[in-house]
Write a protein that holds these residues in place. Structure first.
Motif, short mmCIF file in Angstrom:
data_model
loop_
_atom_site.label_atom_id
_atom_site.label_comp_id
_atom_site.label_asym_id
_atom_site.label_seq_id
_atom_site.Cartn_x
_atom_site.Cartn_y
_atom_site.Cartn_z
N TRP A 119 44.37 46.30 25.70
CA TRP A 119 42.96 45.96 25.94
C TRP A 119 42.63 44.59 25.37
N GLN A 120 43.31 44.18 24.29
CA GLN A 120 43.09 42.84 23.75
C GLN A 120 43.77 41.78 24.62
N ARG A 121 44.95 42.11 25.13
CA ARG A 121 45.61 41.17 26.05
C ARG A 121 44.78 40.99 27.32
N LEU A 122 44.12 42.06 27.75
CA LEU A 122 43.23 41.97 28.90
C LEU A 122 42.07 41.04 28.59
N GLN A 123 41.52 41.14 27.41
CA GLN A 123 40.43 40.25 27.01
C GLN A 123 40.91 38.80 27.00
N ALA A 124 42.13 38.57 26.52
CA ALA A 124 42.69 37.22 26.52
C ALA A 124 42.83 36.69 27.94
N ALA A 125 43.30 37.53 28.85
CA ALA A 125 43.43 37.10 30.25
C ALA A 125 42.06 36.78 30.84
N ARG A 126 41.06 37.60 30.54
CA ARG A 126 39.71 37.35 31.04
C ARG A 126 39.16 36.05 30.47
N ALA A 127 39.52 35.73 29.23
CA ALA A 127 39.06 34.48 28.62
C ALA A 127 39.61 33.28 29.38
N ILE A 128 40.89 33.31 29.71
CA ILE A 128 41.51 32.19 30.44
C ILE A 128 40.92 32.11 31.85
N GLU A 129 40.69 33.27 32.46
CA GLU A 129 40.08 33.29 33.79
C GLU A 129 38.67 32.68 33.73
N ALA A 130 37.92 33.02 32.68
CA ALA A 130 36.58 32.45 32.53
C ALA A 130 36.64 30.94 32.32
#
Length: 203
Positions: free
Chosen positions: A64-75
């Motif tokens: 779930w934290q890696r998902l947040q990291a991916a969403r950060a880069i996407e943002a």
């Protein structure tokens, strides 16, 4: 200036407060991992993103934290670059799937996920009175989004196997015992094809 501009735009974007706080931290980590200058425009590519996420995995960050990291880069690519350099749909999908499995195995509930209900890729409510094998099977079927009717049909066969074995813990119930169960069904006139389907789907 690139990451700093990202922080400022996040504050005006209306996203969750936790994301405003954490997205820039993940971008900083992305910069450190690839030795990028945070004051310059960051290069976004599939190889770079996957390498960063794998480094988080290797350092035992949960999905779930890696998902947040991916969403950060996407943002970042939308807020700063102003275009979609990389389609994150597949990456997000895989991390969401892994996060659900980790949630089941570890009994954790990531922040913001408490409203999940049955049918959204999570187990929902499981009857604690049912046999252990049935509970675990229902969880698995629901996480991978099988129809409830299919779940109930297969659970019926599992319950029959539990009664046949006289033991709800089926881990040591192997190939020969399952063959014996199927033979008994065939000899008593049961539908062998349905039983065979159950055999291929049992946990």
């Amino acid at each position: 200036m690139s990451v700093s501009r990202f922080k400022r735009r996040l504050q005006r974007s209306g996203i969750r407060k936790a994301d405003v706080e954490w997205f820039p931290r993940w971008l900083d980590g992305y910069c450190r991992h690839h030795r990028l200058d945070p004051d310059r425009q960051l290069e976004i590519s599939q190889d770079r993103v996957v390498s960063f996420l794998q480094s988080l995995r290797d350092n035992r960050f949960p999905a779930w934290q890696r998902l947040q990291a991916a969403r950060a880069i996407e943002a970042y690519q939308l807020q700063v670059l102003g275009k979609q350099v990389l389609d994150f749909a597949f990456i997000r999908g895989k991390l969401e799937e892994i996060a659900r499995w980790e949630q089941l195995e570890l009994g954790t509930q990531p922040e913001g996920q408490s409203t999940l209900v049955l049918g959204e890729g999570n187990p929902g409510r499981i009857d604690p009175a049912e046999p252990d094998a049935v509970r675990r099977f229902r969880e698995r079927m629901r996480v991978i989004r099988h129809p409830k009717s299919t779940e109930d049909t297969y659970v019926g066969w599992i319950k029959r196997l539990v009664r046949h074995a006289d033991d709800e813990y089926l881990e040591n119930y192997g190939e020969s015992e399952i063959a014996e169960f199927l033979t008994e069904l065939a000899m008593t006139g049961e539908v062998f094809a349905a039983a065979n389907r159950f055999r291929s789907c049992a946990p």
